[in-house]
Design a protein around this motif. Structure first.
Motif, PDB file in Angstrom:
ATOM      1  N   GLU A  30       0.832  -1.197   0.000  1.00  0.00           N
ATOM      2  CA  GLU A  30       0.000   0.000   0.000  1.00  0.00           C
ATOM      3  C   GLU A  30       0.868   1.249   0.000  1.00  0.00           C
ATOM      4  O   GLU A  30       0.537   2.257  -0.638  1.00  0.00           O
ATOM      5  CB  GLU A  30      -0.940  -0.008   1.208  1.00  0.00           C
ATOM      6  CG  GLU A  30      -2.063  -1.012   1.104  1.00  0.00           C
ATOM      7  CD  GLU A  30      -3.082  -0.825   2.211  1.00  0.00           C
ATOM      8  OE1 GLU A  30      -3.301   0.329   2.642  1.00  0.00           O
ATOM      9  OE2 GLU A  30      -3.653  -1.833   2.660  1.00  0.00           O
ATOM     10  N   ALA A  31       1.984   1.197   0.712  1.00  0.00           N
ATOM     11  CA  ALA A  31       2.892   2.345   0.745  1.00  0.00           C
ATOM     12  C   ALA A  31       3.478   2.601  -0.630  1.00  0.00           C
ATOM     13  O   ALA A  31       3.576   3.743  -1.082  1.00  0.00           O
ATOM     14  CB  ALA A  31       4.000   2.096   1.765  1.00  0.00           C
ATOM     15  N   ALA A  32       3.879   1.524  -1.316  1.00  0.00           N
ATOM     16  CA  ALA A  32       4.439   1.667  -2.659  1.00  0.00           C
ATOM     17  C   ALA A  32       3.388   2.207  -3.626  1.00  0.00           C
ATOM     18  O   ALA A  32       3.688   3.037  -4.486  1.00  0.00           O
ATOM     19  CB  ALA A  32       4.980   0.326  -3.145  1.00  0.00           C
ATOM     20  N   GLU A  33       2.164   1.734  -3.495  1.00  0.00           N
ATOM     21  CA  GLU A  33       1.082   2.228  -4.344  1.00  0.00           C
ATOM     22  C   GLU A  33       0.793   3.697  -4.048  1.00  0.00           C
ATOM     23  O   GLU A  33       0.428   4.461  -4.944  1.00  0.00           O
ATOM     24  CB  GLU A  33      -0.164   1.374  -4.142  1.00  0.00           C
ATOM     25  CG  GLU A  33      -0.016  -0.035  -4.704  1.00  0.00           C
ATOM     26  CD  GLU A  33      -1.185  -0.942  -4.355  1.00  0.00           C
ATOM     27  OE1 GLU A  33      -2.042  -0.510  -3.543  1.00  0.00           O
ATOM     28  OE2 GLU A  33      -1.238  -2.072  -4.878  1.00  0.00           O
ATOM     29  N   ALA A  34       0.968   4.100  -2.785  1.00  0.00           N
ATOM     30  CA  ALA A  34       0.788   5.504  -2.422  1.00  0.00           C
ATOM     31  C   ALA A  34       1.858   6.365  -3.096  1.00  0.00           C
ATOM     32  O   ALA A  34       1.586   7.479  -3.546  1.00  0.00           O
ATOM     33  CB  ALA A  34       0.847   5.667  -0.910  1.00  0.00           C
ATOM     34  N   LEU A  35       3.088   5.840  -3.164  1.00  0.00           N
ATOM     35  CA  LEU A  35       4.157   6.560  -3.867  1.00  0.00           C
ATOM     36  C   LEU A  35       3.820   6.710  -5.341  1.00  0.00           C
ATOM     37  O   LEU A  35       4.063   7.769  -5.940  1.00  0.00           O
ATOM     38  CB  LEU A  35       5.487   5.815  -3.708  1.00  0.00           C
ATOM     39  CG  LEU A  35       6.128   5.796  -2.321  1.00  0.00           C
ATOM     40  CD1 LEU A  35       7.418   4.988  -2.362  1.00  0.00           C
ATOM     41  CD2 LEU A  35       6.405   7.204  -1.827  1.00  0.00           C
ATOM     42  N   PRO A 114       5.908  -1.888 -11.114  1.00  0.00           N
ATOM     43  CA  PRO A 114       6.665  -0.860 -10.379  1.00  0.00           C
ATOM     44  C   PRO A 114       6.484  -0.905  -8.868  1.00  0.00           C
ATOM     45  O   PRO A 114       7.464  -0.930  -8.119  1.00  0.00           O
ATOM     46  CB  PRO A 114       6.132   0.459 -10.964  1.00  0.00           C
ATOM     47  CG  PRO A 114       5.593   0.093 -12.304  1.00  0.00           C
ATOM     48  CD  PRO A 114       5.030  -1.281 -12.141  1.00  0.00           C
ATOM     49  N   SER A 115       5.234  -0.918  -8.399  1.00  0.00           N
ATOM     50  CA  SER A 115       5.000  -0.897  -6.955  1.00  0.00           C
ATOM     51  C   SER A 115       5.418  -2.215  -6.308  1.00  0.00           C
ATOM     52  O   SER A 115       5.991  -2.219  -5.214  1.00  0.00           O
ATOM     53  CB  SER A 115       3.517  -0.603  -6.657  1.00  0.00           C
ATOM     54  OG  SER A 115       2.670  -1.533  -7.301  1.00  0.00           O
ATOM     55  N   CYS A 119       8.435  -3.020  -3.330  1.00  0.00           N
ATOM     56  CA  CYS A 119       8.264  -3.824  -2.119  1.00  0.00           C
ATOM     57  C   CYS A 119       9.315  -4.919  -2.024  1.00  0.00           C
ATOM     58  O   CYS A 119       9.918  -5.132  -0.968  1.00  0.00           O
ATOM     59  CB  CYS A 119       6.872  -4.448  -2.114  1.00  0.00           C
ATOM     60  SG  CYS A 119       5.540  -3.281  -1.829  1.00  0.00           S
ATOM     61  N   LYS A 120       9.531  -5.618  -3.152  1.00  0.00           N
ATOM     62  CA  LYS A 120      10.523  -6.697  -3.149  1.00  0.00           C
ATOM     63  C   LYS A 120      11.927  -6.144  -2.944  1.00  0.00           C
ATOM     64  O   LYS A 120      12.775  -6.781  -2.300  1.00  0.00           O
ATOM     65  CB  LYS A 120      10.440  -7.481  -4.461  1.00  0.00           C
ATOM     66  CG  LYS A 120       9.119  -8.200  -4.674  1.00  0.00           C
ATOM     67  CD  LYS A 120       8.836  -9.215  -3.567  1.00  0.00           C
ATOM     68  CE  LYS A 120       7.527  -9.941  -3.819  1.00  0.00           C
ATOM     69  NZ  LYS A 120       7.175 -10.878  -2.723  1.00  0.00           N
ATOM     70  N   TRP A 121      12.173  -4.969  -3.491  1.00  0.00           N
ATOM     71  CA  TRP A 121      13.476  -4.325  -3.299  1.00  0.00           C
ATOM     72  C   TRP A 121      13.690  -4.038  -1.814  1.00  0.00           C
ATOM     73  O   TRP A 121      14.768  -4.263  -1.263  1.00  0.00           O
ATOM     74  CB  TRP A 121      13.546  -3.059  -4.132  1.00  0.00           C
ATOM     75  CG  TRP A 121      14.896  -2.397  -4.169  1.00  0.00           C
ATOM     76  CD1 TRP A 121      16.117  -3.006  -4.283  1.00  0.00           C
ATOM     77  CD2 TRP A 121      15.154  -0.989  -4.116  1.00  0.00           C
ATOM     78  NE1 TRP A 121      17.118  -2.066  -4.301  1.00  0.00           N
ATOM     79  CE2 TRP A 121      16.559  -0.825  -4.195  1.00  0.00           C
ATOM     80  CE3 TRP A 121      14.343   0.129  -4.010  1.00  0.00           C
ATOM     81  CZ2 TRP A 121      17.159   0.432  -4.168  1.00  0.00           C
ATOM     82  CZ3 TRP A 121      14.944   1.382  -4.007  1.00  0.00           C
ATOM     83  CH2 TRP A 121      16.343   1.526  -4.069  1.00  0.00           C
ATOM     84  N   GLN A 122      12.644  -3.520  -1.188  1.00  0.00           N
ATOM     85  CA  GLN A 122      12.712  -3.231   0.237  1.00  0.00           C
ATOM     86  C   GLN A 122      12.977  -4.500   1.036  1.00  0.00           C
ATOM     87  O   GLN A 122      13.831  -4.529   1.935  1.00  0.00           O
ATOM     88  CB  GLN A 122      11.403  -2.572   0.687  1.00  0.00           C
ATOM     89  CG  GLN A 122      11.145  -2.588   2.185  1.00  0.00           C
ATOM     90  CD  GLN A 122      12.057  -1.657   2.944  1.00  0.00           C
ATOM     91  OE1 GLN A 122      12.764  -0.867   2.325  1.00  0.00           O
ATOM     92  NE2 GLN A 122      12.053  -1.749   4.252  1.00  0.00           N
ATOM     93  N   LYS A 149      18.391  -7.818  -9.112  1.00  0.00           N
ATOM     94  CA  LYS A 149      18.078  -9.069  -9.800  1.00  0.00           C
ATOM     95  C   LYS A 149      17.185  -9.954  -8.946  1.00  0.00           C
ATOM     96  O   LYS A 149      16.166 -10.487  -9.434  1.00  0.00           O
ATOM     97  CB  LYS A 149      19.368  -9.813 -10.159  1.00  0.00           C
ATOM     98  CG  LYS A 149      19.128 -11.096 -10.947  1.00  0.00           C
ATOM     99  CD  LYS A 149      20.437 -11.716 -11.403  1.00  0.00           C
ATOM    100  CE  LYS A 149      20.171 -12.981 -12.227  1.00  0.00           C
ATOM    101  NZ  LYS A 149      21.420 -13.580 -12.742  1.00  0.00           N
ATOM    102  N   GLN A 150      17.540 -10.132  -7.676  1.00  0.00           N
ATOM    103  CA  GLN A 150      16.721 -10.947  -6.790  1.00  0.00           C
ATOM    104  C   GLN A 150      15.323 -10.346  -6.619  1.00  0.00           C
ATOM    105  O   GLN A 150      14.327 -11.074  -6.561  1.00  0.00           O
ATOM    106  CB  GLN A 150      17.407 -11.097  -5.437  1.00  0.00           C
ATOM    107  CG  GLN A 150      18.705 -11.883  -5.482  1.00  0.00           C
ATOM    108  CD  GLN A 150      18.540 -13.256  -6.102  1.00  0.00           C
ATOM    109  OE1 GLN A 150      17.574 -13.972  -5.806  1.00  0.00           O
ATOM    110  NE2 GLN A 150      19.456 -13.622  -6.984  1.00  0.00           N
ATOM    111  N   SER A 151      15.255  -9.024  -6.562  1.00  0.00           N
ATOM    112  CA  SER A 151      13.964  -8.343  -6.423  1.00  0.00           C
ATOM    113  C   SER A 151      13.091  -8.584  -7.648  1.00  0.00           C
ATOM    114  O   SER A 151      11.879  -8.824  -7.529  1.00  0.00           O
ATOM    115  CB  SER A 151      14.182  -6.842  -6.216  1.00  0.00           C
ATOM    116  OG  SER A 151      14.971  -6.583  -5.076  1.00  0.00           O
ATOM    117  N   TYR A 152      13.698  -8.519  -8.827  1.00  0.00           N
ATOM    118  CA  TYR A 152      12.953  -8.754 -10.059  1.00  0.00           C
ATOM    119  C   TYR A 152      12.453 -10.192 -10.145  1.00  0.00           C
ATOM    120  O   TYR A 152      11.293 -10.445 -10.521  1.00  0.00           O
ATOM    121  CB  TYR A 152      13.831  -8.446 -11.276  1.00  0.00           C
ATOM    122  CG  TYR A 152      13.622  -7.064 -11.845  1.00  0.00           C
ATOM    123  CD1 TYR A 152      12.431  -6.736 -12.503  1.00  0.00           C
ATOM    124  CD2 TYR A 152      14.613  -6.092 -11.752  1.00  0.00           C
ATOM    125  CE1 TYR A 152      12.231  -5.477 -13.040  1.00  0.00           C
ATOM    126  CE2 TYR A 152      14.415  -4.825 -12.288  1.00  0.00           C
ATOM    127  CZ  TYR A 152      13.230  -4.522 -12.932  1.00  0.00           C
ATOM    128  OH  TYR A 152      13.038  -3.279 -13.467  1.00  0.00           O
TER     129      TYR A 152
END
Length: 375
Positions: A30-35, A114-115, A119-122, A149-152
């Motif tokens: 939700e935070a990422a979607e808010a961004l 994107p969002s 999250c996965k990056w975080q 890469k791992q996030s993707y």
């Protein structure tokens, strides 16, 4: 210094307080979607034809998409400047849908990547030691790249699973490609699923502008792709009336006839060798690198890498570069593909540096053949 984690943590905490029943994972999303919502409000995110320019970076993106002659436009795209509230970061993505529900799939992937990636990056960052001292820039770059890469990989696996379970989108025989680029400072992360293509315009030792293909067109006849498909009991062959067009088929050879070896959706052949796993590569941008073109196969089916670079480079107004490339592709379809319905055509042109001054030494276009290089 990475500032994003603390920002997302703060936003996620705020959302959790307001909605205490949500898990941390839901709050992070939700935070990422808010961004993303905030980026759209501040005109830092674009998902249609136009331009994106931030006063806080030297990036400039020109975007254009045109419907073909096969019905609704199934291409989707997005540019997000100051990605994740990072002034030195921009996200570009282009998605080409196919099948009866292709336009829904491509839009869903565009909205989700994107969002979800933030999250996965975080999450990935939180599992690594950010306090590590790197003695060499190379070590630091490799560490950053591995996180991306791992996030993707996690993001794409999750999105494809969500598509399979989606109650309102039928992705059984429909799907989408996904080509994205993240520019973080002078570092590029390129991620590709399908046959959309990224081409970099750079200068050689003679000062000539040359194209470097940054991605692989994932077609079923590529040796490694064909081996995986046949090993999974899928089939790869051309129809008699389509010589040279290799497609993925189920063991019975009847459906779906997909001209891709990697895609989101198309779950009818996910057990027979089709995958949504992205190819993730990187490149450090140098002063020689001028811009990168992301485009769907509607462009590359009729325009070479060299021609595309020349069209963009020779456009006087950068704002119109993507539109001019799309228009050139439309004309090429009429001349080279007579009698064949024109595909949807979409392009993003991302420039790395401010417009060159009149005093700068002019660049020239190399007349040599296309160069293909992956990183």
């Amino acid at each position: 210094m990475v500032l994003f984690p603390s920002l997302l943590d703060g936003l996620a905490g705020t959302v959790s307080i307001k909605k205490g029943r949500n898990s941390r994972k839901d709050a992070g999303r939700e935070a990422a979607e808010a961004l993303a919502k905030d980026a759209r409000k501040n005109e830092l995110m674009l998902s249609s034809s136009g331009i994106v320019k931030s006063n806080k970076s030297s990036n400039f993106a020109s975007v254009c998409s045109k419907r073909g002659q096969k019905g609704i436009n199934q291409d989707s795209l997005v540019v997000w400047e100051e990605f994740g509230c990072q002034e030195d970061m921009i996200f570009c993505g282009i998605f080409d849908g196919h099948g009866p529900w292709g336009h829904f799939v491509s839009k869903r992937v565009r909205e989700s990547v994107p969002s979800s990636l933030l999250c996965k990056w975080q999450e990935t960052l939180s599992l690594t030691s950010l306090g590590m001292d790197f003695e060499m820039d190379l070590d630091r770059n490799l560490h950053q790249f591995d996180i991306w890469k791992q996030s993707y990989l996690k993001t794409y696996a999750a999105i494809d699973h969500e598509l399979k379970q989606h109650p309102e989108i039928d992705s059984f025989c429909s799907g989408s490609t996904a080509l994205t680029i993240i520019k973080q400072g002078e570092h590029l992360v390129i991620t590709n699923v399908g046959d959309s293509r990224a081409v970099l315009a750079t200068t050689d030792d003679d000062g000539c502008l040359v194209p470097l293909q940054l991605t692989i067109d994932f077609k079923p006849n590529l040796p490694e792709e064909a081996e995986r498909i046949t090993r999974s009991n899928g089939r790869v062959f051309c129809l008699r009336d389509e010589p040279g067009v290799f497609r993925v088929w189920m063991p019975n050879g009847k459906t779906p006839g997909l001209a891709l070896s990697r895609a989101f959706g198309d779950h009818c052949v996910k057990d027979f060798g089709l995958i949504s796993e992205p190819d993730v590569t990187q490149r450090n941008i140098t002063s020689r690198d001028q811009f990168v073109i992301l485009a769907t196969d509607g462009v590359w089916d009729v325009i070479s890498n060299q021609e595309a670079v020349q069209v963009v480079f020779s456009t006087p107004d950068r704002e119109k570069s993507a539109k001019r490339l799309v228009e050139c592709a439309v004309r090429a379809w009429k001349n080279k593909k007579r009698g064949i319905a024109m595909d949807d055509i979409s392009a993003i042109c991302l420039f790395f540096h401010p417009s060159p001054s009149q005093k700068a030494a002019p660049l020239t276009i190399s007349k040599q053949a296309d160069m293909i290089k992956t990183f």
